[in-house]
Design a protein around this motif. Structure first.
Motif, PDB file in Angstrom:
ATOM      1  N   UNK A 153     -21.283   5.349  -7.616  1.00 18.90           N
ATOM      2  CA  UNK A 153     -21.486   6.633  -8.276  1.00 18.90           C
ATOM      3  C   UNK A 153     -22.824   7.255  -7.907  1.00 18.90           C
ATOM      4  N   UNK A 154     -23.751   6.419  -7.431  1.00 21.85           N
ATOM      5  CA  UNK A 154     -25.098   6.890  -7.156  1.00 21.85           C
ATOM      6  C   UNK A 154     -25.380   7.089  -5.672  1.00 21.85           C
ATOM      7  N   UNK A 155     -24.435   6.771  -4.848  1.00 19.55           N
ATOM      8  CA  UNK A 155     -24.692   6.829  -3.410  1.00 19.55           C
ATOM      9  C   UNK A 155     -24.640   8.243  -2.866  1.00 19.55           C
ATOM     10  N   UNK A 156     -25.425   8.483  -1.810  1.00 20.61           N
ATOM     11  CA  UNK A 156     -25.380   9.763  -1.116  1.00 20.61           C
ATOM     12  C   UNK A 156     -24.108   9.852  -0.287  1.00 20.61           C
ATOM     13  N   UNK A 157     -23.567  11.036  -0.172  1.00 20.82           N
ATOM     14  CA  UNK A 157     -22.311  11.208   0.538  1.00 20.82           C
ATOM     15  C   UNK A 157     -22.540  11.244   2.050  1.00 20.82           C
ATOM     16  N   UNK A 158     -21.861  10.335   2.735  1.00 17.58           N
ATOM     17  CA  UNK A 158     -21.892  10.328   4.200  1.00 17.58           C
ATOM     18  C   UNK A 158     -20.504  10.553   4.754  1.00 17.58           C
ATOM     19  N   UNK A 159     -19.520   9.920   4.107  1.00 13.74           N
ATOM     20  CA  UNK A 159     -18.139  10.155   4.507  1.00 13.74           C
ATOM     21  C   UNK A 159     -17.473  10.982   3.416  1.00 13.74           C
ATOM     22  N   UNK A 160     -16.892  12.102   3.810  1.00 13.56           N
ATOM     23  CA  UNK A 160     -16.374  13.073   2.855  1.00 13.56           C
ATOM     24  C   UNK A 160     -14.875  12.872   2.679  1.00 13.56           C
ATOM     25  N   UNK A 161     -14.423  12.761   1.441  1.00 12.56           N
ATOM     26  CA  UNK A 161     -12.990  12.627   1.173  1.00 12.56           C
ATOM     27  C   UNK A 161     -12.494  13.885   0.466  1.00 12.56           C
ATOM     28  N   UNK A 162     -11.266  14.198   0.649  1.00 12.73           N
ATOM     29  CA  UNK A 162     -10.801  15.511   0.232  1.00 12.73           C
ATOM     30  C   UNK A 162      -9.777  15.501  -0.895  1.00 12.73           C
ATOM     31  N   UNK A 163      -9.653  14.424  -1.637  1.00 13.96           N
ATOM     32  CA  UNK A 163      -8.692  14.414  -2.738  1.00 13.96           C
ATOM     33  C   UNK A 163      -9.084  15.473  -3.755  1.00 13.96           C
ATOM     34  N   UNK A 164      -8.148  16.366  -4.167  1.00  6.91           N
ATOM     35  CA  UNK A 164      -8.467  17.419  -5.121  1.00  6.91           C
ATOM     36  C   UNK A 164      -8.943  16.843  -6.451  1.00  6.91           C
ATOM     37  N   UNK A 165      -9.913  17.517  -7.118  1.00  7.30           N
ATOM     38  CA  UNK A 165     -10.418  17.033  -8.404  1.00  7.30           C
ATOM     39  C   UNK A 165      -9.290  16.844  -9.395  1.00  7.30           C
ATOM     40  N   UNK A 166      -9.284  15.703 -10.061  1.00  2.13           N
ATOM     41  CA  UNK A 166      -8.298  15.440 -11.089  1.00  2.13           C
ATOM     42  C   UNK A 166      -6.987  14.894 -10.569  1.00  2.13           C
ATOM     43  N   UNK A 167      -6.861  14.791  -9.232  1.00  2.00           N
ATOM     44  CA  UNK A 167      -5.619  14.280  -8.664  1.00  2.00           C
ATOM     45  C   UNK A 167      -5.738  12.772  -8.469  1.00  2.00           C
ATOM     46  N   UNK A 168      -5.198  12.001  -9.393  1.00  2.00           N
ATOM     47  CA  UNK A 168      -5.329  10.546  -9.352  1.00  2.00           C
ATOM     48  C   UNK A 168      -4.096   9.866  -8.761  1.00  2.00           C
ATOM     49  N   UNK A 169      -3.143  10.648  -8.291  1.00  2.00           N
ATOM     50  CA  UNK A 169      -1.925  10.082  -7.751  1.00  2.00           C
ATOM     51  C   UNK A 169      -2.214   9.300  -6.471  1.00  2.00           C
ATOM     52  N   UNK A 170      -1.701   8.100  -6.389  1.00  2.00           N
ATOM     53  CA  UNK A 170      -1.873   7.290  -5.190  1.00  2.00           C
ATOM     54  C   UNK A 170      -0.799   7.705  -4.191  1.00  2.00           C
ATOM     55  N   UNK A 171      -1.228   8.250  -3.070  1.00  2.00           N
ATOM     56  CA  UNK A 171      -0.284   8.712  -2.060  1.00  2.00           C
ATOM     57  C   UNK A 171       0.196   7.544  -1.206  1.00  2.00           C
ATOM     58  N   UNK A 172       1.398   7.692  -0.691  1.00  2.00           N
ATOM     59  CA  UNK A 172       1.959   6.657   0.169  1.00  2.00           C
ATOM     60  C   UNK A 172       1.183   6.566   1.485  1.00  2.00           C
ATOM     61  N   UNK A 173       0.699   7.711   1.965  1.00  2.00           N
ATOM     62  CA  UNK A 173      -0.007   7.764   3.244  1.00  2.00           C
ATOM     63  C   UNK A 173      -1.260   8.624   3.128  1.00  2.00           C
ATOM     64  N   UNK A 174      -2.341   8.165   3.725  1.00  2.00           N
ATOM     65  CA  UNK A 174      -3.574   8.941   3.799  1.00  2.00           C
ATOM     66  C   UNK A 174      -3.938   9.138   5.261  1.00  2.00           C
ATOM     67  N   UNK A 175      -4.316  10.351   5.596  1.00  2.44           N
ATOM     68  CA  UNK A 175      -4.748  10.661   6.954  1.00  2.44           C
ATOM     69  C   UNK A 175      -6.265  10.590   7.029  1.00  2.44           C
ATOM     70  N   UNK A 176      -6.785   9.799   7.946  1.00  6.35           N
ATOM     71  CA  UNK A 176      -8.227   9.654   8.176  1.00  6.35           C
ATOM     72  C   UNK A 176      -8.545  10.325   9.507  1.00  6.35           C
ATOM     73  N   UNK A 177      -9.439  11.303   9.493  1.00  4.56           N
ATOM     74  CA  UNK A 177      -9.755  12.060  10.709  1.00  4.56           C
ATOM     75  C   UNK A 177     -11.237  11.957  11.050  1.00  4.56           C
ATOM     76  N   UNK A 178     -11.522  11.842  12.337  1.00  3.98           N
ATOM     77  CA  UNK A 178     -12.907  11.831  12.823  1.00  3.98           C
ATOM     78  C   UNK A 178     -13.257  13.255  13.235  1.00  3.98           C
TER      79      UNK A 178
END
Length: 541
Positions: free
Chosen positions: A305-330
């Motif tokens: 909770x205290x770490x600085x952001x280096x890798x950015x994730x895009x899950x919409x706020x409040x969306x706690x649904x676990x998706x079957x697939x996640x796309x990781x992009x460089x």
């Protein structure tokens, strides 16, 4: 000086000095990039890879040769960056596998056999090995070392002859690859390997080059691991990492012991050294269970909770649904990151040209996703092999769609449908790559010759799918010529322009308007990409 055996202490010293020699000369290796574009990072990638090998080997207390070479192999694997770094890590991996556990030192024959096993492993790691590269130099060096080991027990003498032969092979690489000959350079990866071998030989001749107190230190700040983002309401707060060093570590048993304590568990290792990563609320208990298997080092406990952001994730706020697939992009560039996030990328890793992420960086982000299936978009030809290595290390089902550019990555995202199965999506995303043409406007980082054309440092270059199509002094003019080549005989299409950090919105807007007028049947869109090094990235579908 005659050296007939290399024990653990001497190997560690030689490894450290090899890393230093490469680091001191990495710019020379970088400058050998066959293309004059500013992405020559072979030397940097190889240097960072070896630095992490040194870092891990230096943590082994005592002079146990097998533990040292295993740790170096594992460190190089985690730190591997780019194609050159991955190939180098496989050389380390095969070398370590070629050192028997009962060996406390290597004679000339042992050293040659282990190096040859490393070369075999490196060839297996590359889908279509190309001669005239680091693979050729390594293979020829291994064959020469084996031949000399049959004649003499003097490792120094054998290495001197091996190096002399390897340099001659390197000088011949332009005759094996036309692209090297045209650019007037030898293979960059092969040159990097020569520097490593030179450093190794220098240390054997004079072990005092490395002071005793430096033996356990890292040659540099390698292994830039993933830093987690600031995420509220986490089920498990503490990201816990630790190195476990022991004689007979049962990885599966250790995994079963710590698995109930959290999630995002990753355990990787080689025989006597294991790295454990887990998200937990009880880091002390994790360490206690790990302690049962050996000594602990590099203990790292972070409050996510205290770490600085280096890798950015895009899950919409409040969306706690676990998706079957996640796309990781460089992706690199704030504008491009936002575009990828808005199109469904669940995790963004900072990287691209001249900034190739390590295997460990990608693996860490992959493992912290909650989805069981992960699709990686490398978006750069020099990151594809790195991403492929993550597949065999991850606990998840990992798929790599071999995107070689940002436009290909975006095209793949457009083909993704969350209602489809992961296999169907991967097939559709792969097919989508054939429908996009990639254009890039950048500058020449050095004088060169490309496709029969003389290029001067500072020239603005227009490149379409890896082929040089325009050279000029004005980036807007080169962009216009580039688009003319891309459009060809097409009557219509979607033309998207992403402008870089060096381009103003006004300039990009003016060029976009001109292009739209010239190609009225094309849908022309202009977006802020903020990418470095490339003034414009253009997509045509």
């Amino acid at each position: 000086m005659a050296v007939e055996k290399i024990d653990g202490a001497l190997f560690k010293k030689a490894l450290i000095h090899s890393s230093r020699v490469l680091k001191q000369n990495k710019r020379i290796v970088d400058s050998l990039n066959v293309y004059p574009v500013p992405d020559g990072d072979t030397g940097t990638n190889m240097s960072l890879t070896v630095e992490q090998a040194v870092e891990e080997a230096g943590k082994i207390k005592g002079d146990d040769l097998k533990r040292i070479v295993d740790a170096a192999a594992w460190g190089s694997l985690m730190g591997a960056r780019g194609n050159s770094g991955v190939i180098l890590s496989q050389l380390f991996r095969g070398f370590a596998a070629g050192v028997p556990a009962e060996k406390d030192s290597l004679n000339a024959q042992d050293l040659a056999m282990a190096f040859k096993k490393g070369v075999d492993e490196a060839y297996r790691a590359v889908l279509r090995p190309v001669e005239g590269t680091i693979l050729t130099v390594a293979r020829e060096a291994a064959d020469k070392m084996l031949a000399e080991a049959k004649k003499s027990k003097n490792i120094v003498e054998n290495l001197e002859k091996t190096l002399d032969h390897a340099r001659k092979v390197l000088d011949k690489t332009p005759e094996m690859l036309t692209i090297l000959k045209e650019a007037g350079v030898v293979d960059a990866g092969g040159k990097g390997l020569i520097f490593l071998l030179e450093g190794f030989l220098q240390a054997l001749k004079n072990p005092a080059l490395i002071d005793e107190e430096e033996t356990g230190e890292s040659a540099g700040a390698a292994g830039q691991g993933a830093v987690r983002a600031d995420i509220p309401d986490l089920e498990y707060i503490y990201c816990t990492e630790v190195i476990v060093e022991g004689r007979e570590i049962d990885i599966e048993a250790l995994k079963s012991q710590v698995l109930p304590l959290g999630d995002s568990l990753v355990i990787t290792g080689m025989n006597n050294v294991v790295k454990l990563h887990i998200h937990t609320n009880h880091p002390g208990e994790v360490l206690e269970r790990a302690l049962q298997w050996g000594e602990l080092s590099k203990i790292k406990v972070d409050n996510m909770k205290l770490q600085h952001q280096e890798f950015v994730r895009s899950a919409p706020p409040g969306d706690d649904e676990v998706k079957d697939t996640t796309i990781v992009a460089v992706v690199s560039g704030e504008g491009l990151k936002q575009i990828f996030k808005s199109m469904g990328a669940g995790a963004i890793i900072e990287g691209g040209q001249s900034m190739n992420p390590s295997i460990e960086s990608i693996l860490s982000v992959v493992e912290e996703q909650k989805s069981p299936n992960i699709i990686i978009l490398p978006n750069n030809k020099n990151i594809i092999l790195t991403a492929e290595q993550v597949k065999r290390l991850s606990n998840k089902n990992v798929y790599v769609v071999p995107t070689r550019s940002i436009p290909q990555g975006i095209s793949a995202l457009m083909a993704y449908n969350p209602l489809h199965s992961v296999d169907e999506n991967v097939n559709n995303m792969n097919r989508a790559l054939k429908n996009v043409i990639t254009g890039e406007v950048t500058f020449a980082a050095r004088d060169s010759r490309w496709n029969g054309t003389e290029i001067k440092e500072g020239d603005v270059l227009g490149i379409v799918d890896g082929e040089l199509v325009a050279i000029g002094a004005d980036r807007s003019e080169v962009l216009r010529e580039l688009i003319l080549k891309m459009a060809g005989e097409k009557d219509s299409g979607v033309l998207t322009i992403y402008y870089g950090e060096a381009v103003s919105p006004e300039e990009a807007g003016e060029v976009g308007s001109e292009v739209a007028k010239k190609y009225p049947d094309f849908e022309v869109e202009v977006y802020k990409g903020d990418q470095s090094l490339y003034y414009y990235i253009v997509s045509l579908e």
